[in-house]
Design an enzyme around this catalytic site. Structure first.
Site, PDB file in Angstrom:
ATOM      1  N   ASP A   1       0.832  -1.204   0.000  1.00  6.07           N
ATOM      2  CA  ASP A   1       0.000   0.000   0.000  1.00  6.07           C
ATOM      3  C   ASP A   1       0.871   1.260   0.000  1.00  6.07           C
ATOM      4  OD1 ASP A   1      -2.298   1.535   0.169  1.00  6.07           O
ATOM      5  OD2 ASP A   1      -3.115   0.455   1.884  1.00  6.07           O
TER       6      ASP A   1
ATOM      7  N   ASP B   1     -10.794   2.099  -2.793  1.00  7.41           N
ATOM      8  CA  ASP B   1     -11.304   1.796  -1.454  1.00  7.41           C
ATOM      9  C   ASP B   1     -12.818   1.888  -1.414  1.00  7.41           C
ATOM     10  OD1 ASP B   1      -8.909   1.268  -0.309  1.00  7.41           O
ATOM     11  OD2 ASP B   1      -8.659   3.200   0.678  1.00  7.41           O
TER      12      ASP B   1
HETATM   13  C1  GLA Z   1      -5.639   2.028   2.360  1.00 13.72           C
HETATM   14  C2  GLA Z   1      -6.051   0.849   1.519  1.00 13.72           C
HETATM   15  C3  GLA Z   1      -7.132   0.068   2.237  1.00 13.72           C
HETATM   16  C4  GLA Z   1      -6.593  -0.389   3.572  1.00 13.72           C
HETATM   17  C5  GLA Z   1      -6.114   0.800   4.378  1.00 13.72           C
HETATM   18  C6  GLA Z   1      -5.413   0.365   5.634  1.00 13.72           C
HETATM   19  O1  GLA Z   1      -6.655   2.964   2.482  1.00 13.72           O
HETATM   20  O2  GLA Z   1      -6.490   1.260   0.256  1.00 13.72           O
HETATM   21  O3  GLA Z   1      -7.544  -1.030   1.458  1.00 13.72           O
HETATM   22  O4  GLA Z   1      -5.562  -1.302   3.369  1.00 13.72           O
HETATM   23  O5  GLA Z   1      -5.207   1.607   3.649  1.00 13.72           O
HETATM   24  O6  GLA Z   1      -4.963   1.418   6.387  1.00 13.72           O
END
Ligand code: GLA
Length: 714
Positions: free
Chosen positions: A461, A531
């Protein structure tokens, strides 16, 4: 068969691709490479005929070179449109005059690469242009390598794009591109071009949610999903990038792109080389659908690190269920439920490490949190494995919270300027991955994590963009190189981890779809588009994503309602049907699903597993856009033609609205196809001409049809 030939008498190179031809030619004095042709496949003799010079164009206030159709534009002379390359030599000279030095074609695997090496007439700079093509594809990968051959000090590169794509001269082009924001990525936008420039870019250090480095151009807005000529290009780069689509006052359209030159300077020392990322182009006369299928095939066969026909496993991810509150107990409960559903990879998301109880702490401290996992991760991994699933883990290695042991020990490891604030995004700072000590720390930390645990999936990420991209200790040693070196070191680390831990698959995530591009795609198995897991919003995000990227790499989870982003509630069936359009995952809190919901989910998952190879690796036809009305639909056709899957999603019925049948694409007219659920058999002609009537009713209704080609008629 892909084939590249050189026609010495006309001084041109002809690239013959699957269904297209590309031709470039050299000026008499070998000082300029001209674009000749890019379009439907034509005979090589015709391409040569087109390469014959017509005499220079004469326009007042312009030079013939300045308004010619150059393949790569070295700034200098009377060139006033967007250049490809601008440098400064050690003595202050700031223009390039070059001449072709050498050229050749290399054959390897299923491809051929043409290279043309130009050298500056007076300074020790060589610029090699590369064109790589593949059998059975219409893509052309173009990139450039710069080399300071030494003798006159360093060369400072101020702008170095990867390619300039010239479009045929037509009346007026429409530009289609993908824009968005966090939780609203890859939205399709269109604009009809007039004279001037459209600049799409990221200055953020990463690909970005805001614009994706992909474009498509069609003359006079004439292409539809399945017909018409479309030229498309995409960058293989995960850092700051720029694509300029320029229409000159003389009606020439060109599209140039590469690493963003904003705040950019790269010092090429004597003997040093710089390879620029690929800017890949393709032509199709089968509309936007044809273009997408070309991109998808190229990604599956030439870009992705795994074999073209592999199917992605069904994944569970803990993020929406347990957020930062992950622990051994709740993950075991989720893992057991997930295994009952048929999940194949169980992924623990954020919260498992350091003092990571919220967004404010712990990033950078990649050791297992002893309160949450008193016995480390291994007991959970063993349980996950004994349930028949692989274990996956979330990491965000490029980041650090100021409240972390890592930052307390190394406050100078982040990008920063002297006497300036260190701006935080999501309460975190970006590590300066251009630094060798940071690179070594990151590689060692991740290598140790993967060596000490049986981790088979990593979600990588990146949850903020760069600010204050400084490196004070290197103030007089070209600190602007961080824009390049961060990404190059990121790529290097993933490549090295893949080599050392070949069992591990990777997912690219950056706060959702912030790092979706061909560069990262060559080193990860899949990408997280957004997300936003709301099924209705997802239809548009997934539509835009599918313009450029294959269904197999598009991760889609079924999550809980009301959705945590939109607060919308939609039926489980609709959520499954939307998520089944790519690589299916589950992201809900399974411990709260009712027995009925779990049973319903089992049914969808069993169906998905039967059809997933067609969805993930088949040919995608976008039958109806979610932007066009209340019903959207997509069709997937197995590459061997044996199976068809159709999804129709309706978000709200308007009484009296006509629901037209869905006319299926790519079927064999003579063949018969049996609907697996209803048992009805249709001819290919019937499905193409009369179509499937799917009447959706009420709100958030959806339907999936699975057709299997019959061995013999009826
Ligand atoms: C980002 C990712 C999510 C999750 C969060 C965790 O927003 O896109 O899928 O993994 O971080 O903090």
């Amino acid at each position: 068969m892909a084939d590249i030939t050189y026609d010495a008498s006309n001084r041109c190179w002809i690239l013959q691709l699957e269904a297209s031809t590309y031709c470039i030619g050299l000026s008499e004095d070998a000082s300029s490479l001209q674009h000749i042709y890019w379009g439907p496949r034509i005979a090589s003799v015709v391409a040569s005929e087109m390469a014959q010079p017509l005499g220079p164009l004469m326009v007042p206030f312009e030079s013939p070179t300045g308004i010619s159709r150059e393949e790569y534009v070295p700034w200098g002379e009377m060139r006033f449109s967007e250049p490809s390359l601008k440098v400064e030599y050690a003595d202050g000279t700031r223009s390039i005059e070059w001449v072709l030095d050498e050229h050749g074609v290399e054959r390897s695997g299923a491809g051929q690469t043409l290279w043309l090496r130009f050298r500056d007439r007076a300074y020790p700079l060589t610029v090699t242009l590369y064109y790589r093509i593949y059998d059975d594809h219409d893509v052309i990968e173009r990139w450039v390598r710069l080399e300071n051959t030494g003798g006159s000090g360093p060369v400072t590169i101020e702008q170095a794009l990867s390619a300039d794509w010239r479009l045929p001269r037509r009346e007026r082009y429409r530009l289609t591109y993908l824009y968005g924001q966090h939780v609203k990525e890859t939205q399709v936008a269109e604009v009809v071009l007039g004279p001037g420039k459209v600049v799409l870019e990221s200055r953020r250090g990463a690909t970005s949610h805001q614009f994706n480095p992909w474009v498509a151009l069609d003359p006079e807005a004439s292409a539809t999903q399945e017909s018409g000529e479309v030229w498309s290009a995409a960058l293989a780069w995960s850092g700051s990038w720029k694509i300029v689509v320029e229409t000159t006052p003389y009606g020439d359209v060109h599209c140039t792109g590469g690493v963003n030159d904003f705040d950019f300077r790269y010092r090429l020392d004597e003997g040093a080389r710089l390879k620029l990322p690929a800017f890949v182009g393709l032509y199709s006369n089968k509309g936007f659908g044809g273009v997408s299928r070309c991109w998808h095939a190229y990604e599956r066969e030439q870009v992705l690190p795994e074999a073209p026909d592999v199917v992605r496993p069904l994944l569970y991810n803990s993020w929406e269920a347990t957020a930062f509150a992950v622990n051994e107990r709740n993950q075991m409960v989720l893992a057991e439920k997930a295994a009952e559903l048929g999940v194949e990879v169980f992924v623990v998301d954020d919260g498992w490490f350091g003092a990571r109880n919220d967004e404010y702490t712990g990033l950078g401290d990649w050791t297992v949190n002893p309160e949450k996992f008193p016995h480390g991760l291994n007991p959970l991994i063993a349980r996950v494995n004994s349930l028949g699933m692989r274990f996956g883990l979330w990491v965000e290695p490029e980041m650090v919270n100021p409240d972390s042991d890592l930052y307390r020990a190394h406050p100078d490891w982040v990008y920063h300027f002297r006497h300036r604030s260190r701006t935080q995004g999501r309460n975190q700072l970006v590590l300066n991955l251009a630094r060798e000590d940071v690179r070594v720390w990151m590689l060692t930390t991740l290598d140790t994590l993967l060596s000490e645990h049986k981790i088979e999936f990593v979600k990588w990420d990146m949850n903020r963009h760069f600010s204050e991209p400084g490196w004070p200790d290197e103030a007089d040693r070209n600190p602007e190189r961080v824009w390049l070196d961060h990404v190059r070191n990121l790529y290097g680390i993933i490549d090295e981890l893949r080599l050392r831990h070949p069992r591990v698959a990777f997912e690219s995530c950056a706060g959702g779809g912030g790092r979706v591009d061909l560069g990262i795609l060559s080193r990860v198995e899949q990408m997280w588009p957004s997300d936003n897991t709301d099924a209705l919003d997802r239809l548009r995000i997934q539509e835009g994503f599918s313009y450029a990227y294959a269904p197999r790499v598009m991760m889609c989870w079924v999550t809980d309602c009301p959705n945590f982003v939109t607060k919308r509630t939609v039926p489980l069936r609709y959520r499954f049907h939307v998520a089944m359009a790519g690589s299916l995952g589950i992201g809900g809190d399974l411990s709260r699903w009712t027995p009925q919901e779990l049973e319903e989910a089992c049914g969808f998952i069993a169906t998905y597993k039967r059809v997933r190879s067609t969805i993930q690796n088949g040919l995608l036809y976008r039958l109806r856009s979610p932007r066009a009305g209340s019903v959207a639909a997509s069709q997937y056709l197995a590459r061997d033609g044996s199976e068809v899957v159709v999804f129709a999603w309706g978000h709200s019925q308007q009484f009296g609205e006509t629901q037209l049948p869905l006319l299926l694409r790519g079927l064999e007219e003579e063949a018969y196809y049996r609907d697996v659920i209803s048992g009805i058999t249709y001819s290919g002609t019937y499905l193409a001409q009369k179509g499937l009537s799917i009447n959706l009713a009420g709100d958030f209704d959806s339907h999936m049809v699975h057709l299997v080609r019959q061995a013999s008629a009826r």
